[in-house]
Design a protein around this motif. Structure first.
Motif, PDB file in Angstrom:
ATOM      1  N   UNK A 100       1.220  -1.062  -0.093  1.00 15.18           N
ATOM      2  CA  UNK A 100      -0.108  -0.067   0.257  1.00 15.18           C
ATOM      3  C   UNK A 100       0.784   0.633   0.328  1.00 15.18           C
ATOM      4  N   UNK A 101       0.420   2.347   0.662  1.00 16.85           N
ATOM      5  CA  UNK A 101       1.033   3.210   0.162  1.00 16.85           C
ATOM      6  C   UNK A 101       2.386   3.576   1.459  1.00 16.85           C
ATOM      7  N   UNK A 102       3.602   4.217   1.369  1.00 19.32           N
ATOM      8  CA  UNK A 102       3.850   4.366   3.105  1.00 19.32           C
ATOM      9  C   UNK A 102       5.235   5.410   2.033  1.00 19.32           C
ATOM     10  N   UNK A 103       5.979   5.878   3.191  1.00 16.78           N
ATOM     11  CA  UNK A 103       7.234   6.885   2.985  1.00 16.78           C
ATOM     12  C   UNK A 103       8.037   6.013   3.636  1.00 16.78           C
ATOM     13  N   UNK A 104       9.604   5.197   2.818  1.00 13.47           N
ATOM     14  CA  UNK A 104      10.602   5.375   3.280  1.00 13.47           C
ATOM     15  C   UNK A 104      12.455   5.932   2.930  1.00 13.47           C
ATOM     16  N   UNK A 105      12.579   6.491   3.861  1.00 10.74           N
ATOM     17  CA  UNK A 105      13.552   7.307   4.641  1.00 10.74           C
ATOM     18  C   UNK A 105      15.214   6.579   4.780  1.00 10.74           C
ATOM     19  N   UNK A 106      15.438   6.522   3.222  1.00  8.73           N
ATOM     20  CA  UNK A 106      16.647   6.025   3.726  1.00  8.73           C
ATOM     21  C   UNK A 106      18.467   6.661   4.382  1.00  8.73           C
ATOM     22  N   UNK A 107      19.125   5.665   4.453  1.00  5.03           N
ATOM     23  CA  UNK A 107      19.931   5.623   5.611  1.00  5.03           C
ATOM     24  C   UNK A 107      20.318   7.263   5.077  1.00  5.03           C
ATOM     25  N   UNK A 108      20.803   7.334   3.650  1.00  4.90           N
ATOM     26  CA  UNK A 108      21.854   8.028   2.833  1.00  4.90           C
ATOM     27  C   UNK A 108      21.114   9.187   2.264  1.00  4.90           C
ATOM     28  N   UNK A 109      19.839   9.154   2.871  1.00  5.46           N
ATOM     29  CA  UNK A 109      18.971  11.257   2.608  1.00  5.46           C
ATOM     30  C   UNK A 109      18.323  10.835   2.079  1.00  5.46           C
ATOM     31  N   UNK A 110      17.853   9.494   0.995  1.00  6.83           N
ATOM     32  CA  UNK A 110      17.239   9.868   0.180  1.00  6.83           C
ATOM     33  C   UNK A 110      15.607   9.219   0.561  1.00  6.83           C
ATOM     34  N   UNK A 111      14.317   9.867  -0.452  1.00  4.60           N
ATOM     35  CA  UNK A 111      13.541   9.760   0.330  1.00  4.60           C
ATOM     36  C   UNK A 111      12.435   8.990  -1.007  1.00  4.60           C
ATOM     37  N   UNK A 112      11.217   7.687  -0.673  1.00  8.85           N
ATOM     38  CA  UNK A 112      10.513   7.578  -1.356  1.00  8.85           C
ATOM     39  C   UNK A 112       8.953   7.711  -0.523  1.00  8.85           C
ATOM     40  N   UNK A 113       8.396   7.871  -1.934  1.00 18.81           N
ATOM     41  CA  UNK A 113       6.391   8.214  -1.085  1.00 18.81           C
ATOM     42  C   UNK A 113       6.108   7.737  -2.352  1.00 18.81           C
ATOM     43  N   UNK A 114       5.233   7.177  -2.244  1.00 20.41           N
ATOM     44  CA  UNK A 114       4.473   6.033  -3.217  1.00 20.41           C
ATOM     45  C   UNK A 114       3.857   4.820  -2.669  1.00 20.41           C
ATOM     46  N   UNK A 115       3.610   3.915  -3.882  1.00 21.66           N
ATOM     47  CA  UNK A 115       2.951   2.987  -3.155  1.00 21.66           C
ATOM     48  C   UNK A 115       4.414   1.507  -3.457  1.00 21.66           C
ATOM     49  N   UNK A 116       3.716   0.135  -2.404  1.00 25.64           N
ATOM     50  CA  UNK A 116       4.496  -1.045  -2.573  1.00 25.64           C
ATOM     51  C   UNK A 116       3.931  -2.470  -2.397  1.00 25.64           C
ATOM     52  N   UNK A 117       4.534  -2.673  -2.827  1.00 23.03           N
ATOM     53  CA  UNK A 117       3.833  -4.701  -3.017  1.00 23.03           C
ATOM     54  C   UNK A 117       4.683  -5.474  -2.491  1.00 23.03           C
ATOM     55  N   UNK A 118       4.602  -6.493  -2.049  1.00 24.69           N
ATOM     56  CA  UNK A 118       5.291  -7.419  -0.864  1.00 24.69           C
ATOM     57  C   UNK A 118       6.579  -6.910  -0.855  1.00 24.69           C
TER      58      UNK A 118
END
Length: 223
Positions: A100-118
């Protein structure tokens, strides 16, 4: 850009260790309680029939923490997972996986904001890079850029189609000065590096398909 190196831990599920809280008629953990597991992990939250169900906080001995919803010992529903490497995920889970929807903040400062599956980026999402002031906005499949999308930079962007995480086919570069360059990305087979005599430095190196841009038309961009 991989989320396979998030440093996630596996939660202990055995009915052993120290427990403080109510139990049902069968003597099983049931209701809101606290548990200290043999490996040093702790859990404070709700149980149902001896399994974590409902909201709770699971702290790992290694430093990670999950705070959110559970179903039958699995992360399920909305939650926040803080990983030992400094990265974090805030979003939805389905049977212990990001979904579903989620925000992943990576240790290097990158950010992903969007959909996930498995547990992988899948669907529409935006990946913002901490360096270079650029981001990708578009579709994802199994953690890779796939389908329509654009890469946005400070003064220009590329708008096109991606396949296996690389640009492929027709697209265009749009510049802030009011023009666009139309063209296409073609895959070029690269066999590896050569030495001064033109011989392959590593004959066993696997050939790679590298996208090469070929512009063919410059057009104005209306404001």
């Amino acid at each position: 850009m991989s989320d396979e190196e998030d440093g996630s831990d596996v939660e202990e599920v055995q009915d052993i260790g120290e427990y403080e809280g109510p139990r049902n008629d069968k003597g099983e953990r049931h209701g809101e309680g606290k548990a200290v597991l043999p490996g040093g992990d702790t859990y404070q939250g709700f149980y149902r029939d001896n399994k974590r169900n409902g909201r709770g906080v699971y702290r790992f001995k290694k430093g990670g923490k999950y705070e959110g919803e559970y179903m039958d010992n699995l992360k399920h529903g909305r939650g926040v997972f803080s990983y030992p490497d400094g990265s974090s995920y805030d979003g939805n889970f389905a049977r212990d996986q990001r979904c579903g929807h989620g925000v992943y903040r990576y240790s290097n400062g990158d950010v992903y904001d969007g959909e996930w599956l498995n547990d992988k980026r899948n669907g529409k999402g935006t990946y913002t890079y901490s360096k270079g002031a650029s981001k990708y906005v578009g579709m994802w499949v199994n953690g890779r850029r796939e389908g329509p999308g654009d890469i946005q930079h400070e003064n220009f962007k590329y708008d096109g189609t991606f396949e296996r995480d690389q640009p492929k086919g027709n697209g265009k570069y749009v510049f802030d000065i009011g023009c666009a360059v139309q063209g296409e990305y073609l895959l070029q087979r690269v066999k590896g590096n050569t030495d001064e005599d033109g011989e392959m430095e590593d004959p066993d190196q696997i050939p790679l398909d590298v996208p090469r841009w070929r512009g063919n038309n410059i057009v104005p961009v209306s404001s």
